[in-house]
Design a protein around this motif. Sequence first.
Motif, short mmCIF file in Angstrom:
data_model
loop_
_atom_site.label_atom_id
_atom_site.label_comp_id
_atom_site.label_asym_id
_atom_site.label_seq_id
_atom_site.Cartn_x
_atom_site.Cartn_y
_atom_site.Cartn_z
N THR A 31 0.77 -1.08 -0.05
CA THR A 31 0.08 0.14 0.17
C THR A 31 0.81 1.38 0.02
O THR A 31 0.37 2.27 -0.05
CB THR A 31 -0.82 0.05 1.24
N GLN A 38 -0.47 0.14 -3.90
CA GLN A 38 -1.54 0.84 -4.30
C GLN A 38 -2.12 1.73 -3.10
O GLN A 38 -2.71 1.33 -2.06
CB GLN A 38 -2.47 -0.11 -4.67
N LEU A 41 -5.84 0.86 -2.49
CA LEU A 41 -5.96 -0.31 -1.73
C LEU A 41 -6.08 0.04 -0.16
O LEU A 41 -6.82 -0.36 0.56
CB LEU A 41 -5.00 -1.36 -1.93
N TRP A 42 -5.10 1.03 0.21
CA TRP A 42 -4.84 1.48 1.66
C TRP A 42 -6.40 2.27 1.94
O TRP A 42 -6.88 2.13 2.96
CB TRP A 42 -3.93 2.63 1.69
N LEU A 67 -2.82 -2.10 8.42
CA LEU A 67 -2.45 -0.96 7.67
C LEU A 67 -1.84 -0.05 8.50
O LEU A 67 -1.73 0.07 9.64
CB LEU A 67 -3.27 -0.26 6.86
#
Length: 239
Positions: A31, A38, A41-42, A67
């Motif tokens: 992420t 990406q 995605l985060w 995350l």
Amino acid sequence: MFPIRDHNPSERTPHVTYGLIVLNLALFLLTMPWAGGQVGLWDRLALYPVAITHGAWLWGLVTHMFLHAGIMHIAGNMLFLWVFGDNLEDQMGPLGFLGFYLACGLAAAAGQIAADPGSGVPMVGASGAIAGVMGGYLLMFPRARVDVIAIIIVIIRRFTIPAWVLLLAWFGIQLVSGAIGTEDGVAYVAHAGGFLAGIVLALPLFLRRGGPAFWRRTHGRPPHAALEFPPSRIPQVRR
């Protein structure tokens, strides 16, 4: 001030603790844009309190725990998990510890959502779940010896303190910072909620081990011999 190790590494390999660290690192790389990850995605996997209160993006209750927002964020969290997770996993067993970890993370998220249910600011990080690990460690091993590094401007010193001193000091900082409304982007309510949840969820295990009798038997430390570490290059503060 931050811990670097305790003096009683677990007797068994803490596979779940190591697995959680690997999973967090993998999602961090997936992420982070500088690592080719990406950002979308985060954004998608973060926890949004306002979305949860409207019954949307519920997966964020779990996925936000894996995350992180930057290198220092994940480095600090993984360090605390590495120091305090192994002995708790040793006592709970792999599946028990995994369930405990996730439950603490959910409790931390619930606390943050309850404190500001209309917030659209994304919440990420394993801090709430790891705060629960710290709370459980405090209950089970309050007198475990923990090596701590203190950095004061350019002076770096190492010293050893009981776990309860470090953990209660950390918890106190979360309470004070949350009470005065420190605006630094840290979810202090989630930290405090996770810590308290860890104590409550570890209480049945503590009672099964004998409660206060467990402390008397182990002297408040993990129930196996401590290791002798080689001298560190970091100067030690003498008492």
